[in-house]
Design an enzyme around this catalytic site. Structure first.
Site, PDB file in Angstrom:
ATOM      1  N   HIS A  50     -14.886  34.855  31.657  1.00  0.00           N
ATOM      2  CA  HIS A  50     -13.545  34.318  31.889  1.00  0.00           C
ATOM      3  C   HIS A  50     -12.952  33.757  30.594  1.00  0.00           C
ATOM      4  O   HIS A  50     -13.576  32.961  29.914  1.00  0.00           O
ATOM      5  CB  HIS A  50     -13.582  33.221  32.953  1.00  0.00           C
ATOM      6  CG  HIS A  50     -13.679  33.764  34.350  1.00  0.00           C
ATOM      7  ND1 HIS A  50     -13.432  33.005  35.472  1.00  0.00           N
ATOM      8  CD2 HIS A  50     -13.985  35.004  34.802  1.00  0.00           C
ATOM      9  CE1 HIS A  50     -13.578  33.754  36.555  1.00  0.00           C
ATOM     10  NE2 HIS A  50     -13.924  34.970  36.175  1.00  0.00           N
ATOM     11  N   TYR A  98      -8.145  25.143  39.566  1.00  0.00           N
ATOM     12  CA  TYR A  98      -8.376  23.721  39.836  1.00  0.00           C
ATOM     13  C   TYR A  98      -7.050  23.166  40.339  1.00  0.00           C
ATOM     14  O   TYR A  98      -6.056  23.178  39.604  1.00  0.00           O
ATOM     15  CB  TYR A  98      -8.787  22.973  38.560  1.00  0.00           C
ATOM     16  CG  TYR A  98     -10.176  23.302  38.066  1.00  0.00           C
ATOM     17  CD1 TYR A  98     -10.436  24.428  37.283  1.00  0.00           C
ATOM     18  CD2 TYR A  98     -11.255  22.466  38.355  1.00  0.00           C
ATOM     19  CE1 TYR A  98     -11.710  24.715  36.821  1.00  0.00           C
ATOM     20  CE2 TYR A  98     -12.543  22.741  37.882  1.00  0.00           C
ATOM     21  CZ  TYR A  98     -12.761  23.863  37.126  1.00  0.00           C
ATOM     22  OH  TYR A  98     -14.031  24.145  36.668  1.00  0.00           O
ATOM     23  N   LYS A 113     -20.189  20.871  34.015  1.00  0.00           N
ATOM     24  CA  LYS A 113     -21.022  20.512  32.859  1.00  0.00           C
ATOM     25  C   LYS A 113     -22.507  20.278  33.158  1.00  0.00           C
ATOM     26  O   LYS A 113     -23.331  20.299  32.243  1.00  0.00           O
ATOM     27  CB  LYS A 113     -20.470  19.226  32.211  1.00  0.00           C
ATOM     28  CG  LYS A 113     -19.159  19.413  31.472  1.00  0.00           C
ATOM     29  CD  LYS A 113     -19.381  20.068  30.130  1.00  0.00           C
ATOM     30  CE  LYS A 113     -18.136  20.666  29.547  1.00  0.00           C
ATOM     31  NZ  LYS A 113     -17.970  22.107  29.827  1.00  0.00           N
ATOM     32  N   TYR A 129     -14.031  22.210  27.791  1.00  0.00           N
ATOM     33  CA  TYR A 129     -14.420  23.044  28.929  1.00  0.00           C
ATOM     34  C   TYR A 129     -15.412  24.136  28.498  1.00  0.00           C
ATOM     35  O   TYR A 129     -16.387  24.403  29.198  1.00  0.00           O
ATOM     36  CB  TYR A 129     -13.183  23.658  29.604  1.00  0.00           C
ATOM     37  CG  TYR A 129     -13.508  24.273  30.950  1.00  0.00           C
ATOM     38  CD1 TYR A 129     -13.460  23.511  32.118  1.00  0.00           C
ATOM     39  CD2 TYR A 129     -13.880  25.611  31.058  1.00  0.00           C
ATOM     40  CE1 TYR A 129     -13.781  24.061  33.346  1.00  0.00           C
ATOM     41  CE2 TYR A 129     -14.205  26.173  32.282  1.00  0.00           C
ATOM     42  CZ  TYR A 129     -14.145  25.390  33.420  1.00  0.00           C
ATOM     43  OH  TYR A 129     -14.472  25.936  34.647  1.00  0.00           O
ATOM     44  N   PRO A 142     -19.029  17.467  39.357  1.00  0.00           N
ATOM     45  CA  PRO A 142     -18.958  18.894  39.007  1.00  0.00           C
ATOM     46  C   PRO A 142     -17.597  19.373  38.492  1.00  0.00           C
ATOM     47  O   PRO A 142     -17.473  20.522  38.060  1.00  0.00           O
ATOM     48  CB  PRO A 142     -19.328  19.601  40.313  1.00  0.00           C
ATOM     49  CG  PRO A 142     -19.125  18.608  41.390  1.00  0.00           C
ATOM     50  CD  PRO A 142     -19.301  17.257  40.789  1.00  0.00           C
TER      51      PRO A 142
HETATM   52  P1  RFL Z   1     -32.413  20.307  39.267  1.00  0.00           P
HETATM   53  O1  RFL Z   1     -31.723  21.604  39.348  1.00  0.00           O
HETATM   54  O2  RFL Z   1     -32.134  19.280  40.294  1.00  0.00           O
HETATM   55  O3  RFL Z   1     -33.968  20.621  39.257  1.00  0.00           O
HETATM   56  C1  RFL Z   1     -34.950  19.616  39.369  1.00  0.00           C
HETATM   57  C2  RFL Z   1     -36.216  20.210  39.987  1.00  0.00           C
HETATM   58  O4  RFL Z   1     -37.215  19.204  40.068  1.00  0.00           O
HETATM   59  C3  RFL Z   1     -37.817  19.251  41.346  1.00  0.00           C
HETATM   60  N1  RFL Z   1     -38.385  17.938  41.674  1.00  0.00           N
HETATM   61  C4  RFL Z   1     -39.676  17.613  41.502  1.00  0.00           C
HETATM   62  N2  RFL Z   1     -40.716  18.315  41.049  1.00  0.00           N
HETATM   63  C5  RFL Z   1     -41.900  17.700  41.004  1.00  0.00           C
HETATM   64  N3  RFL Z   1     -42.102  16.421  41.406  1.00  0.00           N
HETATM   65  C6  RFL Z   1     -41.090  15.680  41.881  1.00  0.00           C
HETATM   66  N4  RFL Z   1     -41.301  14.411  42.273  1.00  0.00           N
HETATM   67  C7  RFL Z   1     -39.813  16.267  41.938  1.00  0.00           C
HETATM   68  N5  RFL Z   1     -38.591  15.840  42.338  1.00  0.00           N
HETATM   69  C8  RFL Z   1     -37.758  16.848  42.176  1.00  0.00           C
HETATM   70  C9  RFL Z   1     -36.713  19.683  42.270  1.00  0.00           C
HETATM   71  O5  RFL Z   1     -37.217  20.263  43.470  1.00  0.00           O
HETATM   72  C10 RFL Z   1     -35.975  20.687  41.399  1.00  0.00           C
HETATM   73  O6  RFL Z   1     -36.477  21.997  41.555  1.00  0.00           O
HETATM   74  O7  RFL Z   1     -32.175  19.600  37.856  1.00  0.00           O
HETATM   75  P2  RFL Z   1     -31.944  20.264  36.388  1.00  0.00           P
HETATM   76  O8  RFL Z   1     -32.977  21.310  36.106  1.00  0.00           O
HETATM   77  O9  RFL Z   1     -31.789  19.115  35.464  1.00  0.00           O
HETATM   78  O10 RFL Z   1     -30.567  21.055  36.501  1.00  0.00           O
HETATM   79  C11 RFL Z   1     -29.352  20.384  36.679  1.00  0.00           C
HETATM   80  C12 RFL Z   1     -28.382  21.246  37.483  1.00  0.00           C
HETATM   81  O11 RFL Z   1     -29.026  21.698  38.659  1.00  0.00           O
HETATM   82  C13 RFL Z   1     -27.093  20.483  37.851  1.00  0.00           C
HETATM   83  O12 RFL Z   1     -26.684  19.663  36.778  1.00  0.00           O
HETATM   84  C14 RFL Z   1     -25.942  21.441  38.203  1.00  0.00           C
HETATM   85  O13 RFL Z   1     -26.199  22.138  39.382  1.00  0.00           O
HETATM   86  C15 RFL Z   1     -24.614  20.668  38.345  1.00  0.00           C
HETATM   87  N6  RFL Z   1     -23.495  21.516  38.768  1.00  0.00           N
HETATM   88  C16 RFL Z   1     -22.813  22.304  37.853  1.00  0.00           C
HETATM   89  N7  RFL Z   1     -23.220  22.365  36.555  1.00  0.00           N
HETATM   90  C17 RFL Z   1     -22.599  23.200  35.672  1.00  0.00           C
HETATM   91  O14 RFL Z   1     -22.976  23.225  34.487  1.00  0.00           O
HETATM   92  N8  RFL Z   1     -21.547  24.026  36.045  1.00  0.00           N
HETATM   93  C18 RFL Z   1     -21.090  24.035  37.335  1.00  0.00           C
HETATM   94  O15 RFL Z   1     -20.194  24.819  37.633  1.00  0.00           O
HETATM   95  C19 RFL Z   1     -21.708  23.123  38.276  1.00  0.00           C
HETATM   96  N9  RFL Z   1     -21.286  23.091  39.558  1.00  0.00           N
HETATM   97  C20 RFL Z   1     -23.068  21.504  40.101  1.00  0.00           C
HETATM   98  C21 RFL Z   1     -21.938  22.306  40.476  1.00  0.00           C
HETATM   99  C22 RFL Z   1     -23.725  20.745  41.075  1.00  0.00           C
HETATM  100  C23 RFL Z   1     -23.273  20.752  42.383  1.00  0.00           C
HETATM  101  N10 RFL Z   1     -24.007  19.976  43.325  1.00  0.00           N
HETATM  102  C24 RFL Z   1     -24.462  20.466  44.548  1.00  0.00           C
HETATM  103  C25 RFL Z   1     -24.531  18.693  42.915  1.00  0.00           C
HETATM  104  C26 RFL Z   1     -21.482  22.320  41.781  1.00  0.00           C
HETATM  105  C27 RFL Z   1     -22.139  21.519  42.732  1.00  0.00           C
HETATM  106  C28 RFL Z   1     -21.563  21.519  44.127  1.00  0.00           C
HETATM  107  C1  PHB Z   2     -18.835  26.692  41.098  1.00  0.00           C
HETATM  108  O1  PHB Z   2     -18.502  27.888  41.001  1.00  0.00           O
HETATM  109  O2  PHB Z   2     -19.727  26.325  41.870  1.00  0.00           O
HETATM  110  C2  PHB Z   2     -18.146  25.691  40.260  1.00  0.00           C
HETATM  111  C3  PHB Z   2     -17.255  26.112  39.289  1.00  0.00           C
HETATM  112  C4  PHB Z   2     -16.587  25.175  38.509  1.00  0.00           C
HETATM  113  C5  PHB Z   2     -16.820  23.827  38.697  1.00  0.00           C
HETATM  114  C6  PHB Z   2     -17.720  23.404  39.668  1.00  0.00           C
HETATM  115  C7  PHB Z   2     -18.391  24.341  40.456  1.00  0.00           C
HETATM  116  O3  PHB Z   2     -16.146  22.926  37.944  1.00  0.00           O
END
Ligand code: RFL
Ligand code: PHB
Length: 400
Positions: free
Chosen positions: A72, A205, A301, A389, A297
């Site tokens: 994109h 957005y 980031k 971004y 989110p």
């Molecule tokens: P994770 O992915 O939470 O992974 C952590 C892992 O550790 C395990 N764990 C354990 N393992 C052993 N012992 C324990 N006691 C443990 N406790 C937990 C868990 O089961 C898991 O497998 O953390 P990590 O690796 O730091 O990654 C971070 C990302 O997952 C997170 O920041 C992103 O998903 C945030 N996020 C977004 N980030 C972006 O860069 N771009 C996006 O577009 C974006 N959109 C989002 C998002 C997060 C969202 N939610 C649901 C919070 C959209 C949403 C809706």
């Molecule tokens: C997503 O596609 O899940 C998504 C994209 C952009 C954001 C957050 C989540 O800022």
């Protein structure tokens, strides 16, 4: 069992760190609380910064991402009944001489690619590890213990990387030694995944008096939409029909008209929070990713920050083993936090500008619209948005 680096958690941070260390010949074991299928079923991030894409490329893991991911060049901001494009590529080209884009490729897919590579190289990952406990990281001989099938296992290591997310055990272990900076937002995001064509070819957005909405995607045939919802809302209260009706109300007339609806294949509510734990190092324990910080989110980031943390950490560990210098390990926390705080600021700012808060009122709404209007009218303002971004440069690349 013995290894060089024990990695807690097989999310993007842990898997990416494992891949970077393996590439440099450093042994590592990942210990994960959940099953592999559970980790793969979590629907989360969708947008990868150029820097994250380059890391996956450098690991030789970019093939499927480039084949299936969507590049994109811009995003759209919707407010006051109209959409306005932010030309990420053109604006960053003007700002720095190098145009940058983002890649729409789901976190699930990144995780799958990293797990696949780990399996191919037969690198050890222990799933379904209960009662994971970190020991002796203030001394020279750290250990991690866990229980699997009723049996306690011990892993001796040189270093521990706490990549276990916001609810993990690593940060909890050093609870009394951290300073926490936190903001909890008074709303959540209700997200829906559906096998319908995205409403537009770029992300939208939307700021609306009824609340924020985001139109994202996973492919040309799979959409990901979010709407701001009340913190108390439960997923069961939101039928698919109610979700689509509310989303449509918050979009500009053209997008509302083009919206194709269908059954949801996933529906979930996520609370929004800004959180930073300082420092990110405790002796031979290092925190990375969501274990150390959370951003709302809105700025896309979280996953990208997890990637930049482990990039710094991997470089520091490689320098330790290869060059026998601990400068990188000593600098890790401060260096990672400098980038983290800039993303925290950006995500907080985007969240503040796009959402309806309890005290927004008519005055706040007009101020938000004025800010959005300023952004789309002023090239320097749009450049600042674009630069953040697509992702700020890594410190070790900034001077090159
Ligand atoms: P994770 O992915 O939470 O992974 C952590 C892992 O550790 C395990 N764990 C354990 N393992 C052993 N012992 C324990 N006691 C443990 N406790 C937990 C868990 O089961 C898991 O497998 O953390 P990590 O690796 O730091 O990654 C971070 C990302 O997952 C997170 O920041 C992103 O998903 C945030 N996020 C977004 N980030 C972006 O860069 N771009 C996006 O577009 C974006 N959109 C989002 C998002 C997060 C969202 N939610 C649901 C919070 C959209 C949403 C809706
Ligand atoms: C997503 O596609 O899940 C998504 C994209 C952009 C954001 C957050 C989540 O800022």
């Amino acid at each position: 069992m013995k290894t060089q680096v024990a990695i807690i958690g097989s999310g993007p941070a842990g898997l990416l760190l494992g891949a970077l260390l393996h590439q440099a010949g450093i042994d590592n074991v990942i210990i994960e609380q959940r099953s592999q299928d559970y980790v793969l079923a979590r629907i989360r991030a969708g947008v990868l910064e150029q820097g994250t894409v380059s890391m996956l490329d450098a690991l030789g893991l970019g093939t499927r991402m480039h084949a299936e991911g969507l590049v994109h060049d811009g995003i759209e901001l919707a407010f006051g009944g109209a959409r306005h494009r932010i030309d990420l590529y053109g604006l960053t080209a003007q700002a720095s001489g190098v145009g940058q884009r983002v890649m729409v490729y789901g976190q699930t897919e990144v995780t799958r690619d990293l797990m696949q590579a780990r399996a191919t190289h037969q690198l050890p990952t222990i799933y379904q590890a209960d009662a994971v406990t970190l020991h002796e990281f203030d001394g020279n001989k750290p250990q991690v213990t866990w229980v699997r099938d009723g049996v306690t296992q011990t892993l001796q290591c040189d270093y521990i990387a706490g990549c276990d997310g916001f609810h993990g055990v690593a940060r909890e272990t050093v609870q009394s030694r951290i300073q926490v900076f936190e903001r909890v937002y008074p709303f959540g995001w209700l997200g829906v995944l559906s096998d319908t064509p995205p409403v537009s070819h770029e992300l939208i957005y939307a700021n609306h008096t009824r609340g924020f909405a985001l139109c994202s995607m996973r492919s040309h045939t799979r959409s990901r939409y979010y709407i701001q919802c009340a913190l108390e809302d439960r997923v069961e209260q939101w039928s698919d029909q109610a979700f689509w009706d509310e989303l449509r109300r918050r979009l500009d007339p053209e997008a509302a008209e083009n919206l194709v609806v269908g059954p949801s294949i996933e529906k979930s509510i996520a609370p929004l929070r800004s959180f930073v734990a300082e420092p990110m190092r405790f002796g031979r324990l290092f925190l990375a990713g969501d274990a150390a910080h959370i951003v709302p989110p809105t700025g896309a980031k979280g996953l990208n920050l997890a990637a930049s943390d482990v990039r710094y950490l991997a470089h520091a560990l490689i320098a330790h083993y290869r060059d026998r210098t601990d400068q990188g390990l000593n600098d890790y926390s401060a260096k990672a936090l400098r980038r983290v705080w800039k993303a925290v600021r950006f995500s907080w700012w985007m969240t503040s500008m796009m959402h309806r808060f309890p005290d927004t009122g008519t005055f706040g709404q007009r101020v938000q619209e004025a800010e959005l209007d300023y952004l789309v009218q002023s090239r320097p303002a749009a450049m600042a948005l674009a630069e953040n971004y697509v992702g700020l440069p890594f410190e070790d690349d900034a001077l090159k």
